[in-house]
Design a protein around this motif. Structure first.
Motif, PDB file in Angstrom:
ATOM      1  N   GLY A 234      -7.141  11.890  23.988  1.00  0.00           N
ATOM      2  CA  GLY A 234      -5.642  11.804  23.447  1.00  0.00           C
ATOM      3  C   GLY A 234      -4.707  12.207  24.762  1.00  0.00           C
ATOM      4  O   GLY A 234      -5.135  13.229  25.310  1.00  0.00           O
TER       5      GLY A 234
ATOM      6  N   LYS B 150       3.454   4.427  16.303  1.00  0.00           N
ATOM      7  CA  LYS B 150       2.208   4.586  15.764  1.00  0.00           C
ATOM      8  C   LYS B 150       2.281   3.028  14.796  1.00  0.00           C
ATOM      9  O   LYS B 150       1.152   2.762  14.165  1.00  0.00           O
ATOM     10  CB  LYS B 150       1.782   5.648  14.902  1.00  0.00           C
TER      11      LYS B 150
ATOM     12  N   ASN C 211      -0.635  13.072  25.293  1.00  0.00           N
ATOM     13  CA  ASN C 211       0.884  13.153  24.493  1.00  0.00           C
ATOM     14  C   ASN C 211       1.931  13.586  25.563  1.00  0.00           C
ATOM     15  O   ASN C 211       1.193  14.442  26.435  1.00  0.00           O
ATOM     16  CB  ASN C 211       0.742  13.801  23.361  1.00  0.00           C
TER      17      ASN C 211
ATOM     18  N   ASP D 236      -3.306   7.688  21.226  1.00  0.00           N
ATOM     19  CA  ASP D 236      -3.385   8.237  20.063  1.00  0.00           C
ATOM     20  C   ASP D 236      -4.798   7.729  19.104  1.00  0.00           C
ATOM     21  O   ASP D 236      -5.548   7.057  19.511  1.00  0.00           O
ATOM     22  CB  ASP D 236      -2.218   8.269  19.301  1.00  0.00           C
ATOM     23  N   GLU D 237      -4.589   8.066  17.784  1.00  0.00           N
ATOM     24  CA  GLU D 237      -5.474   7.435  16.688  1.00  0.00           C
ATOM     25  C   GLU D 237      -5.781   6.023  16.877  1.00  0.00           C
ATOM     26  O   GLU D 237      -6.681   5.460  16.721  1.00  0.00           O
ATOM     27  CB  GLU D 237      -5.274   7.783  15.356  1.00  0.00           C
TER      28      GLU D 237
ATOM     29  N   PRO E 203       1.519   6.863  24.764  1.00  0.00           N
ATOM     30  CA  PRO E 203       0.587   7.816  24.572  1.00  0.00           C
ATOM     31  C   PRO E 203      -0.591   7.055  24.114  1.00  0.00           C
ATOM     32  O   PRO E 203      -0.949   6.075  23.548  1.00  0.00           O
ATOM     33  CB  PRO E 203       1.333   8.591  23.106  1.00  0.00           C
TER      34      PRO E 203
END
Ligand code: MIC
Ligand code: SF4
Length: 653
Positions: free
Chosen positions: A245, A200, A247, A227-228, A225
Motif C-alpha cells: 500500500g 478509488k 499513500n 490501494d485495494e 496511490p
C-alpha cells in the motif's frame, strides 16, 4: 508537513542530493525496460561498458515497435536483442507478446519500485504506484549497470479527483482534460500525483491510461496511490505478493493542487496536430471519418477492448471506415478471446492487428491522403501516422467505437445505447511462455549463434563523439519554430528500421521539415565547420528516442540553441555531447537566420569556469547572450563529448 507519494518514493531511492525542487538528485533504479527501437542502441552501449551482468532487480527487453519486418533489419535487431538478453540476464518479451508498457504493468509492475525505461511512456507504471520515468537508452544502459539516475528534483502537483465518471466518459477523457488544463508546455520537472476520493473509482489500467499520457504534458512522471484496487489488480495477475500500500500523508505538501470533478467531464478529443489541442467531441460531431484505430499503450487493455466489442456487438462498421484493433498484449488478446469479445470484434469487421505498437508509430495502417482518423493512441503530431496531411484525432475507446459504427464523429452519449459495464476478470488467464526468462537459459552461449552475440549487417557500432571544441565556429544550419518534436527531428515509421545503423538513419534528420538538412550538415561537418540548430519553444517534445541527439551528433551538430527544451531530449543531447543553450532574451531568436555564420570563442573554457556565453553572429555583426544551466556533472559530460566518452576518459586515467 507530511510527504507526497512522489517525495516518499524518490527519497526512499535517493543516493545523492536532498529534497529541494529544482536541484539535481540521483536515485537508485530497481527495474528497467527497453523496447526494440531504442533497445538495440541501449544494449550496444551497455556492451561498451564491459560489465558481465545487469545490476538491477529486474530488466526486461521488449520487442514491440519494429515488428513489421519488411527487409532483414528488424529481424536482425530481434536476434541481437535475444542473444544480448541471454548473455546479460535480461528477460526478453518476444515479438507478439505485446506493447512494453501494457505488458510491464500486467507482469512486472510493483508498487513502490522505481522503473527507468527507454521509452517516453514508461510513466504508465505510475498507474500501479511506481515511480516510472522515461529516459534515453544510454541512461537506461547505465542504470542496468547499477549507476544511479540523475534528475531534477521535481515540483509535485496534486490532481485531486472527486466524483465519478458518467457513462460513456472514461479515463482517456480524464487525461485529455488534464492536457486541456496544463497543455504540452511548461510542465517540465514536475510530477503529477493523483489523489482524492475519485481515485478509488478507477481501475489500474484506467489509472495507467492517465499516467501514460502525462508524458504529453512533459512531466517527469505521474503517479497514483497503491490501494485495494491495485491489490485486486495484482491478485487478478496472480501477483498479490507484489502488492504494497502506498499513500500520501494526509497533510502532504504540494506545489500546486488542481481539482477535477470526474462527474462533470464529457467526451473529449485532441484535434490535429497536438495532444494539447482539446475540443469536446460534441463540437466535432458529424465530421466524416475514414479510419478508426483502437490500441497503443494508452488504450489497449482488456476493459478497453471489451467495451469496444460490446458497443459493436451485432453491428458492422460503417462502409467508409477502416477499423483497426491492436490489442495491447497477448494476455489481453487471449482473455478477450476466452470471454467472446474477440469474436464480436471480428464479426463487426475489425481488422485485428498484432499485439504491438503498429499504427501508433506510423509503420503501418497509414490513413488516406487528407484522411480523418480517430485513434485511441497518445500522439497526433503531423505526419506521425505515415500520411503527412492526415488529420488525426485522439479519443477514448467509447468515442472511437461510436465513430466506427456511424462513420462520422459521434458523441458516444448520443448512440442511444445503454453504457456497457465490463466486469474485470477476477483472475486473468495467464500464459508467460512468450517471455524468455534468463534462468531458463541454462547455457547463454547456446542461445546465441555460434556462442556469440548475434550481429546482422543492420547492427552498427555505438557512435562516439569528440570533446566539445575549444571554440565554436560554424553555421546555423537549420532554424525551426516552436514545438519541434523528436518525430520532426528524426522520423520513426518506415525509417525506424535503421535505428541500429546510425550512418543510414542520419540521412533522415529533419526529413519532414527540411529534406536538404542532412546533406548540408554533412558538407559543413566535412569542411571542418560546426553545425548549430536554432529552435523555438519546447524543442524536443515527444519521444525518448536518443537518435534525435545521436544522428545530429553524427552530422556534426555541436549546439542546439532554442527558446526552451523538453526534459528527456535535454538529457539525450548532453549524453551525446551536444550543448543545449537557451536565449537570454527570447526575442533574440529573431536575430539569427538560417545560414548565418555563428561563433562562440572560448566555449569550453567558459563552461569549465562557469563564465557566461555569447554567440557572435558574424553575418549580422551582433552579439547574442545565451544561457546554459548545467550541474557540475553535466558540464563534465558535455565537455568530454558525452557520457560514454566521459566514462572512457575516467577509466583511462
Ligand atoms: C513513440 O511513441 O514516439 C515511441 C516510438 O514509443 C518513442 C520511442 C522511440 O522513438 O523508439 C517514445 O515514446 O519514446
Ligand atoms: Fe508504442 Fe505508441 Fe506507446 Fe510509443 S506511444 S510505446 S509507439 S504504442
Amino acid at each position: 508537513m507530511g510527504a507526497s507519494i512522489a517525495r516518499k518514493l524518490l527519497e526512499a531511492h535517493s543516493v545523492e542530493g536532498a529534497w529541494n525542487p529544482g536541484s539535481e538528485i540521483a536515485i537508485k533504479i530497481d527495474q528497467t525496460l527497453t523496447q526494440d527501437a531504442t533497445g538495440t542502441m541501449a544494449y550496444l552501449q551497455f556492451e561498451a561498458m564491459g560489465l558481465p551482468k545487469i545490476a538491477t532487480e529486474r530488466s526486461v527487453s521488449y520487442i514491440d515497435h519494429n515488428t513489421i519486418q519488411s527487409g532483414f533489419e528488424n529481424a536482425d535487431d530481434h536476434g541481437y536483442l535475444r542473444s544480448i538478453a541471454a548473455k546479460y540476464g535480461i528477460i526478453l518479451s518476444r515479438a507478439g507478446n505485446g506493447i512494453c508498457h501494457q505488458v510491464h504493468l500486467e507482469r512486472f509492475g510493483k508498487p513502490g519500485k522505481t522503473l527507468l525505461g527507454s521509452d517516453s511512456h514508461t510513466p504508465t507504471g505510475g498507474g500501479i504506484g511506481m515511480i516510472a520515468i522515461g529516459a534515453g537508452g544510454l541512461d537506461v544502459a547505465m542504470a542496468m549497470g547499477g549507476a544511479p539516475f540523475y534528475l531534477v528534483c521535481p515540483r509535485v502537483v496534486k490532481i485531486n479527483l472527486i466524483g465519478k465518471l458518467k457513462p460513456w466518459v472514461s479515463a482517456k477523457d480524464v487525461i485529455l482534460e488534464v492536457l486541456r488544463i496544463f497543455g504540452t508546455r511548461g510542465n517540465v520537472n514536475a510530477v503529477f500525483e493523483y489523489g482524492g476520493p475519485g481515485v478509488k473509482t478507477l481501475s489500474v489500467p484506467e489509472r495507467a491510461t492517465i499516467t501514460n499520457m502525462g508524458a504529453e504534458c512533459g512531466v517527469t512522471t505521474s503517479v497514483f496511490p497503491s490501494d485495494e484496487i491495485s491489490k485486486a489488480f495484482l491478485e487478478s495477475q496472480g501477483r498479490v505478493r507484489d502488492w504494497t500500500g502506498i499513500n500520501a500523508d494526509s497533510d502532504a505538501e504540494y506545489d500546486k493542487v488542481v481539482e477535477i470533478d470526474l462527474s462533470r467531464l464529457v467526451p473529449l478529443a485532441a484535434t490535429p496536430h497536438s495532444p494539447g489541442n482539446i475540443a469536446t467531441v460534441e463540437s466535432l460531431q458529424g465530421m466524416q471519418v475514414d479510419q478508426v484505430c483502437i490500441g497503443s499503450c494508452t488504450n489497449s487493455s482488456y476493459k478497453d477492448l471489451a467495451t469496444v466489442a460490446r458497443v459493436l456487438k451485432g453491428k458492422v462498421v460503417a462502409p467508409n471506415v477502416s477499423f483497426v484493433v491492436a490489442p495491447g498484449s497477448r494476455q489481453v488478446l487471449q482473455n478477450i478471446d476466452k470471454a467472446g469479445y474477440l469474436a464480436d470484434l471480428i464479426a463487426s469487421g475489425a481488422r485485428i492487428d498484432e499485439c504491438a505498437c503498429g499504427f501508433c508509430i506510423g509503420n503501418s495502417r497509414s490513413p488516406a491522403s487528407r484522411g480523418v482518423a480517430l485513434r485511441t493512441s497518445n500522439r497526433n503530431f503531423e505526419g506521425r501516422s505515415g500520411t503527412k496531411d492526415a488529420q488525426v484525432y485522439l479519443v477514448s475507446c467509447e468515442t472511437a467505437a461510436a465513430a466506427a459504427i456511424r462513420g462520422k464523429i459521434t458523441d458516444p452519449r448520443k448512440l442511444g445505447m445503454k453504457y456497457p459495464k465490463i466486469a474485470m476478470p477476477r483472475k486473468f488467464f495467464i500464459d508467460d511462455r512468450m517471455f524468455i526468462f534468463p534462468k531458463a537459459v541454462k547455457d547463454p552461449s547456446k542461445a546465441m549463434p555460434n556462442g556469440m552475440v548475434s550481429r546482422g549487417p543492420n547492427i552498427g557500432a555505438p557512435p562516439t563523439n569528440s570533446p566539445l571544441p575549444a571554440d565554436i565556429s560554424g553555421v546555423a544550419s537549420i532554424k525551426v519554430g516552436d514545438k519541434i518534436t523528436t518525430d520532426h527531428i528524426i522520423p520513426a515509421g518506415a525509417r525506424m528500421k535503421y535505428r541500429s545503423n546510425v550512418t543510414k538513419y542520419s540521412e533522415f534528420v529533419f526529413e519532414t521539415v527540411d529534406a536538404g538538412f542532412a546533406a548540408r550538415a554533412r558538407q559543413a561537418r566535412d569542411s571542418g565547420r560546426h553545425n548549430i540548430i536554432v529552435g523555438g519553444a519546447s524543442y524536443g517534445e515527444g519521444s525518448s528516442r536518443e537518435h534525435a541527439a545521436i544522428c545530429p551528433m553524427f552530422l556534426g551538430v555541436k549546439i542546439v540553441l532554442a527558446k526552451s527544451f523538453q526534459r528527456i531530449h535535454t538529457d539525450n543531447l548532453l549524453n551525446f555531447g551536444i550543448l543545449p543553450l537557451t536565449f537570454k532574451n527570447e526575442s533574440d531568436y529573431d536575430r539569427i537566420d538560417q545560414g548565418d555564420e555563428l561563433e562562440i570563442p572560448g566555449i569550453a573554457r567558459s563552461i569549465a569556469s562557469g563564465r557566461p556565453l555569447t554567440v557572435k553572429n558574424k553575418t549580422k555583426n551582433i552579439d547574442i547572450p545565451v544561457v546554459y544551466t548545467l550541474t557540475g556533472r553535466q558540464k563534465q559530460i558535455v565537455l568530454a563529448g558525452g557520457a560514454l566518452a566521459l566514462q572512457k576518459q575516467k577509466s583511462i586515467r
